[in-house]
Design a protein around this motif. Structure first.
Motif, PDB file in Angstrom:
ATOM      1  N   SER A 120     -13.167 -21.436  13.340  1.00  9.41           N
ATOM      2  CA  SER A 120     -13.236 -20.711  12.359  1.00  9.41           C
ATOM      3  C   SER A 120     -13.411 -19.410  12.230  1.00  9.41           C
ATOM      4  CB  SER A 120     -15.397 -20.994  12.857  1.00  9.41           C
ATOM      5  OG  SER A 120     -15.341 -19.904  14.546  1.00  9.41           O
ATOM      6  N   PHE A 121     -13.623 -18.600  11.302  1.00  7.53           N
ATOM      7  CA  PHE A 121     -13.081 -17.311  11.077  1.00  7.53           C
ATOM      8  C   PHE A 121     -13.665 -16.295  11.465  1.00  7.53           C
ATOM      9  CE2 PHE A 121     -11.913 -13.073   8.450  1.00  7.53           C
ATOM     10  CZ  PHE A 121     -10.362 -13.516   7.896  1.00  7.53           C
ATOM     11  N   PHE A 122     -13.305 -15.072  11.942  1.00 10.66           N
ATOM     12  CA  PHE A 122     -14.261 -13.801  12.580  1.00 10.66           C
ATOM     13  C   PHE A 122     -13.757 -12.532  11.799  1.00 10.66           C
ATOM     14  CE2 PHE A 122     -11.026 -13.510  15.643  1.00 10.66           C
ATOM     15  CZ  PHE A 122     -11.024 -12.420  15.303  1.00 10.66           C
ATOM     16  N   VAL A 123     -14.269 -11.953  11.518  1.00  7.52           N
ATOM     17  CA  VAL A 123     -14.377 -10.247  11.323  1.00  7.52           C
ATOM     18  C   VAL A 123     -15.250  -9.815  12.280  1.00  7.52           C
ATOM     19  CG1 VAL A 123     -14.415  -8.366   9.434  1.00  7.52           C
ATOM     20  CG2 VAL A 123     -14.086 -10.614   9.483  1.00  7.52           C
ATOM     21  N   SER A 124     -14.618  -8.094  13.197  1.00  4.31           N
ATOM     22  CA  SER A 124     -15.295  -7.949  13.947  1.00  4.31           C
ATOM     23  C   SER A 124     -15.088  -6.254  13.269  1.00  4.31           C
ATOM     24  CB  SER A 124     -15.191  -8.427  15.609  1.00  4.31           C
ATOM     25  OG  SER A 124     -15.573  -7.081  16.205  1.00  4.31           O
ATOM     26  N   GLY A 125     -16.310  -5.372  13.501  1.00  5.54           N
ATOM     27  CA  GLY A 125     -15.855  -4.352  12.989  1.00  5.54           C
ATOM     28  C   GLY A 125     -16.958  -3.409  13.419  1.00  5.54           C
ATOM     29  N   GLU A 126     -16.536  -2.364  13.742  1.00  3.46           N
ATOM     30  CA  GLU A 126     -17.073  -1.248  14.794  1.00  3.46           C
ATOM     31  C   GLU A 126     -17.238   0.058  14.143  1.00  3.46           C
ATOM     32  OE1 GLU A 126     -19.043   0.379  19.117  1.00  3.46           O
ATOM     33  OE2 GLU A 126     -16.957  -1.478  18.640  1.00  3.46           O
ATOM     34  N   THR A 127     -17.819   1.113  14.134  1.00  5.19           N
ATOM     35  CA  THR A 127     -18.015   2.715  14.240  1.00  5.19           C
ATOM     36  C   THR A 127     -17.858   3.169  15.389  1.00  5.19           C
ATOM     37  OG1 THR A 127     -20.066   2.754  12.882  1.00  5.19           O
ATOM     38  CG2 THR A 127     -18.507   2.914  11.497  1.00  5.19           C
ATOM     39  N   ILE A 128     -17.086   4.067  15.645  1.00  2.00           N
ATOM     40  CA  ILE A 128     -16.953   4.949  16.775  1.00  2.00           C
ATOM     41  C   ILE A 128     -17.443   5.958  16.615  1.00  2.00           C
ATOM     42  CG2 ILE A 128     -15.758   5.019  18.885  1.00  2.00           C
ATOM     43  CD1 ILE A 128     -15.872   2.044  17.731  1.00  2.00           C
ATOM     44  N   GLY A 129     -18.330   6.414  18.453  1.00  2.00           N
ATOM     45  CA  GLY A 129     -18.363   8.348  17.362  1.00  2.00           C
ATOM     46  C   GLY A 129     -17.364   9.224  17.953  1.00  2.00           C
ATOM     47  N   GLY A 130     -18.006  10.388  18.225  1.00  3.39           N
ATOM     48  CA  GLY A 130     -17.601  11.497  18.766  1.00  3.39           C
ATOM     49  C   GLY A 130     -18.284  12.544  19.420  1.00  3.39           C
ATOM     50  N   GLY A 131     -17.336  13.339  19.318  1.00  2.74           N
ATOM     51  CA  GLY A 131     -18.373  14.590  20.202  1.00  2.74           C
ATOM     52  C   GLY A 131     -19.216  15.710  18.890  1.00  2.74           C
ATOM     53  N   SER A 132     -20.083  16.019  18.892  1.00  2.00           N
ATOM     54  CA  SER A 132     -20.850  16.982  18.459  1.00  2.00           C
ATOM     55  C   SER A 132     -20.309  18.186  19.031  1.00  2.00           C
ATOM     56  CB  SER A 132     -22.598  17.016  18.575  1.00  2.00           C
ATOM     57  OG  SER A 132     -22.963  17.564  19.752  1.00  2.00           O
ATOM     58  N   GLY A 133     -20.772  19.600  17.873  1.00  2.00           N
ATOM     59  CA  GLY A 133     -20.414  21.288  18.211  1.00  2.00           C
ATOM     60  C   GLY A 133     -21.670  21.496  19.119  1.00  2.00           C
ATOM     61  N   ALA A 134     -21.092  22.497  20.025  1.00  2.00           N
ATOM     62  CA  ALA A 134     -21.933  22.900  20.671  1.00  2.00           C
ATOM     63  C   ALA A 134     -22.701  23.742  19.865  1.00  2.00           C
ATOM     64  CB  ALA A 134     -21.491  23.921  22.344  1.00  2.00           C
ATOM     65  N   ARG A 135     -24.234  24.393  20.358  1.00  2.95           N
ATOM     66  CA  ARG A 135     -24.923  25.343  19.910  1.00  2.95           C
ATOM     67  C   ARG A 135     -24.642  26.493  20.874  1.00  2.95           C
ATOM     68  NH1 ARG A 135     -29.056  22.908  16.861  1.00  2.95           N
ATOM     69  NH2 ARG A 135     -28.891  20.212  16.364  1.00  2.95           N
ATOM     70  N   GLN A 136     -25.918  27.505  19.883  1.00  3.63           N
ATOM     71  CA  GLN A 136     -25.473  28.725  21.617  1.00  3.63           C
ATOM     72  C   GLN A 136     -25.666  28.658  23.183  1.00  3.63           C
ATOM     73  OE1 GLN A 136     -28.708  31.863  20.532  1.00  3.63           O
ATOM     74  NE2 GLN A 136     -27.862  33.681  20.628  1.00  3.63           N
ATOM     75  N   ASP A 137     -27.083  27.368  23.401  1.00  2.00           N
ATOM     76  CA  ASP A 137     -27.399  27.680  24.653  1.00  2.00           C
ATOM     77  C   ASP A 137     -27.087  26.378  25.051  1.00  2.00           C
ATOM     78  OD1 ASP A 137     -29.706  26.240  22.936  1.00  2.00           O
ATOM     79  OD2 ASP A 137     -31.123  28.163  23.590  1.00  2.00           O
ATOM     80  N   HIS A 138     -26.392  25.667  24.530  1.00  3.56           N
ATOM     81  CA  HIS A 138     -26.050  24.311  24.607  1.00  3.56           C
ATOM     82  C   HIS A 138     -24.829  23.680  24.352  1.00  3.56           C
ATOM     83  CE1 HIS A 138     -30.744  22.966  26.272  1.00  3.56           C
ATOM     84  NE2 HIS A 138     -31.026  23.039  24.889  1.00  3.56           N
ATOM     85  N   ASP A 139     -24.096  23.056  25.557  1.00  4.25           N
ATOM     86  CA  ASP A 139     -22.852  22.330  25.261  1.00  4.25           C
ATOM     87  C   ASP A 139     -23.259  21.128  24.330  1.00  4.25           C
ATOM     88  OD1 ASP A 139     -21.929  23.478  27.358  1.00  4.25           O
ATOM     89  OD2 ASP A 139     -21.704  21.681  28.290  1.00  4.25           O
ATOM     90  N   GLY A 140     -22.493  20.633  23.254  1.00  4.87           N
ATOM     91  CA  GLY A 140     -22.433  19.418  22.387  1.00  4.87           C
ATOM     92  C   GLY A 140     -23.422  18.395  22.818  1.00  4.87           C
ATOM     93  N   LEU A 143     -16.697  13.584  11.570  1.00  2.00           N
ATOM     94  CA  LEU A 143     -15.273  11.699  11.260  1.00  2.00           C
ATOM     95  C   LEU A 143     -16.444  10.882  11.710  1.00  2.00           C
ATOM     96  CD1 LEU A 143     -12.860  11.086  10.912  1.00  2.00           C
ATOM     97  CD2 LEU A 143     -12.091  10.956  12.940  1.00  2.00           C
ATOM     98  N   LEU A 144     -16.085   9.642  10.774  1.00  2.00           N
ATOM     99  CA  LEU A 144     -16.930   7.915  11.605  1.00  2.00           C
ATOM    100  C   LEU A 144     -15.317   7.272  11.389  1.00  2.00           C
ATOM    101  CD1 LEU A 144     -19.282   6.733  11.701  1.00  2.00           C
ATOM    102  CD2 LEU A 144     -18.352   6.025   9.450  1.00  2.00           C
ATOM    103  N   PRO A 145     -14.802   7.485  12.854  1.00  2.00           N
ATOM    104  CA  PRO A 145     -13.431   6.615  13.310  1.00  2.00           C
ATOM    105  C   PRO A 145     -14.124   4.956  12.707  1.00  2.00           C
ATOM    106  CG  PRO A 145     -13.708   7.939  14.924  1.00  2.00           C
ATOM    107  CD  PRO A 145     -14.841   7.855  13.996  1.00  2.00           C
ATOM    108  N   SER A 146     -13.466   3.889  12.440  1.00  2.00           N
ATOM    109  CA  SER A 146     -13.857   2.959  12.188  1.00  2.00           C
ATOM    110  C   SER A 146     -12.934   1.783  12.573  1.00  2.00           C
ATOM    111  CB  SER A 146     -14.376   2.300  11.208  1.00  2.00           C
ATOM    112  OG  SER A 146     -13.991   2.277   9.736  1.00  2.00           O
ATOM    113  N   TYR A 147     -12.743   0.548  12.436  1.00  4.00           N
ATOM    114  CA  TYR A 147     -12.057   0.248  12.942  1.00  4.00           C
ATOM    115  C   TYR A 147     -12.295  -2.068  13.004  1.00  4.00           C
ATOM    116  CZ  TYR A 147     -13.833  -1.267  17.431  1.00  4.00           C
ATOM    117  OH  TYR A 147     -14.017  -2.125  18.702  1.00  4.00           O
ATOM    118  N   ASP A 148     -11.754  -2.534  12.226  1.00  3.19           N
ATOM    119  CA  ASP A 148     -11.601  -3.894  12.282  1.00  3.19           C
ATOM    120  C   ASP A 148     -10.773  -4.817  12.661  1.00  3.19           C
ATOM    121  OD1 ASP A 148     -14.125  -4.529  10.415  1.00  3.19           O
ATOM    122  OD2 ASP A 148     -12.662  -3.403   8.921  1.00  3.19           O
ATOM    123  N   PHE A 149     -10.989  -6.120  13.584  1.00  2.00           N
ATOM    124  CA  PHE A 149     -10.697  -7.351  14.125  1.00  2.00           C
ATOM    125  C   PHE A 149     -11.071  -8.498  13.428  1.00  2.00           C
ATOM    126  CE2 PHE A 149     -10.122  -4.533  17.859  1.00  2.00           C
ATOM    127  CZ  PHE A 149      -9.184  -4.005  17.884  1.00  2.00           C
TER     128      PHE A 149
END
Length: 586
Positions: free
Chosen positions: A393-413, A379-385
């Protein structure tokens, strides 16, 4: 759609000048990094200078990709599409030194969504084009029905902003101020558009100068030989990776909760067929074209697939046109992965994340154990204010937010990270609060969102923003309210998303994952939680010390740990963590 694009790639059996090839490819990469540094430092919008939502590339004189900067994988599609559109629209012999070309449209010019604007500049030596410098930047606003130009509810591309076909923005070194003014005046942030586009034009000039210097230093003939070697080597190396995999056919399905306008869940199906050093990826079974803005144009699909191949099979593989010859991509016409004009595609990145997750899932049955990975948040959650500052003056503030990656055989995500086809940075709180009438009230890990297992999935993010001005508008594009990241080999599913207005107040309200232009007043807040990654392996096999570490770090609550790992194991983990460390021998 079946994509069997065949750039002119020499015989993969040719002999390579390994030293010249390596020197040349690294010089091209160093030029893209130089271009990227200047674009980041010279730009005016937070999207480019802070979040680094841009990419750069170098193509040869025939339009074949030689090198792409290590930035946003999804931008590969836009750069490829823009290059193809340029060569289709203009003859090489009609281009002049100092010309530059601009485009953004997914249907007219190979783009992926309208805010991503590409600039391409031919590079000449002795009156002949030997290469093209290219870059692409995400522009905060290009018009359309909402500030920020991306609404999940848009039904057609006509609602999403200014459409730019491939067209000259500079002629013989002179910028077309009339065209630049036309583009800028169609944005709510006119000055920012004008300045950032001028930076993009200048960055290509610098990249072109550096590319020309390499060709002149090597000699044009030797440089062109090195190009053929690099592309042939990449093609041969990828075919070798594919030939080493067991032949067969495998499928995996991921899900969008809806299509942006309240539909039923939308399946995203990827079927891979491997054999004879080739790979076919077919998206048959994927859901119908979205009524909202979640459709994926052709070049966004291509970029997503090429990212998956590089990431799964050979992360060190050079990103160039040599990757394309062994791969066939197909998707049903009229599906969300191959929409009909004029379908909206502003939020194509979230669907691309689901496509990448499906391709990753399909490969799990053929990869060696150490390369397998549970599903990312996909996923790529994103938002704008948007609204007005105190000075009007007019403004637009946008951002995309990370999340969690999947776990591997020998490492947590990994916790709190961008996954798959996006690779931008977060918007620093200090930069956001300095430039916009917004206040960050909370920024941290989303506790309990990692899928349980022998290895835990990565955690998502919680970000809470308070608005400081009345009549501030808010829009968001998210997903994963229904379907979390799948675990593997008995691992648990990752946690879900949420979007809450005025969290912790009497008027707290849960919002849909996809909303457009919600008006807020000063003091209101938005709390966005992003999903976690899937777990790997049985919960019964998670070491007690790792359970204890999660509890000690506060990434997992005791209630969640007891639910997933059992009360007895949690009690044993806590007892273990309370024991004093063993003394080292004297």
């Amino acid at each position: 759609m079946t994509d069997t694009t065949q750039h002119t790639i020499p015989d993969v059996g040719r002999q390579f000048d390994a030293i010249a090839m390596e020197v040349f490819s690294n010089r091209m990469l160093s030029i893209t990094e130089s271009m990227a540094i200047h674009m980041m430092r010279s730009s005016f919008s937070t999207q480019i200078k802070e979040r680094r939502d841009f990419s750069v590339g170098i193509f040869d004189g025939g339009g074949r990709l030689l090198a792409q900067g290590t930035h946003i994988p999804l931008h590969l599609g836009s750069l490829l599409g823009a290059m193809e559109a340029l060569l289709e629209r203009y003859k090489i012999e009609d281009m002049l030194e100092g010309d530059a070309f601009i485009c953004n449209d997914p249907y007219l010019a190979g783009g992926t969504h309208l805010p991503d604007i590409s600039i391409i500049t031919p590079v000449f030596i002795d009156g002949k084009i030997v290469a093209f410098a290219a870059n692409i930047g995400h522009h905060t606003d290009v018009g359309g029905c909402v500030p920020g130009s991306i609404s999940p509810e848009s039904r057609t591309i006509y609602e999403e902003g200014l459409r730019i076909p491939i067209i000259k923005i500079a002629r013989g070194g002179v910028v077309d101020e009339d065209l630049l003014n036309l583009i800028a005046q169609n944005s709510r942030l006119m000055k920012e558009r004008r300045l950032d586009l001028k930076v993009q034009i200048a960055v290509n000039i610098r990249g072109g100068d550096e590319t020309r210097a390499v060709f002149q230093r090597m000699g044009v003939e030797r440089a062109q030989t090195a190009i053929e070697d690099v592309l042939s080597y990449t093609a041969a190396r990828l075919r070798g990776r594919l030939a080493a995999l067991p032949a067969g056919k495998h499928s995996f399905t991921t899900w969008l909760d809806d299509d942006g306008r309240g539909s039923a869940p939308v399946p995203v199906v990827a079927t891979i067929t491997i054999g004879g050093g080739t790979l076919d990826i077919d998206l048959d079974g994927t859901g119908p074209q979205a009524k909202g803005a979640f459709n994926v144009p052709r070049n966004a699909l291509r970029a997503t697939i090429y990212y998956c191949i590089k990431a799964l099979l050979d992360p060190e593989l050079m990103a160039n046109s040599g990757m394309f010859s062994a791969v066939t991509i197909s998707a049903p016409q009229g599906s969300i992965a191959n929409p009909n004009f004029p379908a909206a595609c502003g939020v194509r990145s979230n669907t691309c994340q689901k496509i990448a997750g499906a391709v990753f899932g399909a490969f799990q049955e053929v990869l060696p154990a150490e390369r397998r990975i549970a599903s990312h948040c996909n996923l790529l959650p994103s938002y704008d204010f948007s609204g007005s500052r105190a000075d009007g003056s007019f403004f637009v503030s946008g951002e995309t937010i990370g999340g969690g990656s999947g776990a591997r055989q020998d490492h947590d995500g990994m916790d709190a990270t961008h996954v798959h086809v996006t690779n931008s940075l977060n918007l620093p709180t200090e930069a956001m609060e300095n430039e916009f009438p917004l206040l960050c009230e909370h920024y941290g890990l989303a506790v309990d969102t990692g899928g349980a297992g022998r290895q835990r999935g990565g955690l998502g993010i919680v970000r809470q923003i308070r608005v400081l001005r009345d009549a501030t508008a808010f829009s968001a594009r998210s997903d994963c309210y229904i379907h979390g990241a799948a675990g593997i080999d008995g691992g648990g599913t990752g946690g879900l998303s949420s979007l809450i207005r005025n969290f912790g107040r009497d008027d707290q309200k849960a919002l849909p994952s996809k909303i457009a232009h919600v008006e807020m007043k000063a003091g209101d807040s938005i709390r966005l939680q992003t999903p976690g990654g899937g777990g790997f392996g049985s919960c019964d096999d998670r070491p007690l010390e790792q359970i204890a570490r999660d509890l000690r770090d506060g990434t997992v609550t005791q209630a969640a740990a007891e639910r997933d790992y059992g009360a007895d194991r949690v009690r044993a983990a806590l007892e273990t963590s309370e024991k004093p460390p063993a003394l080292l021998p004297a």
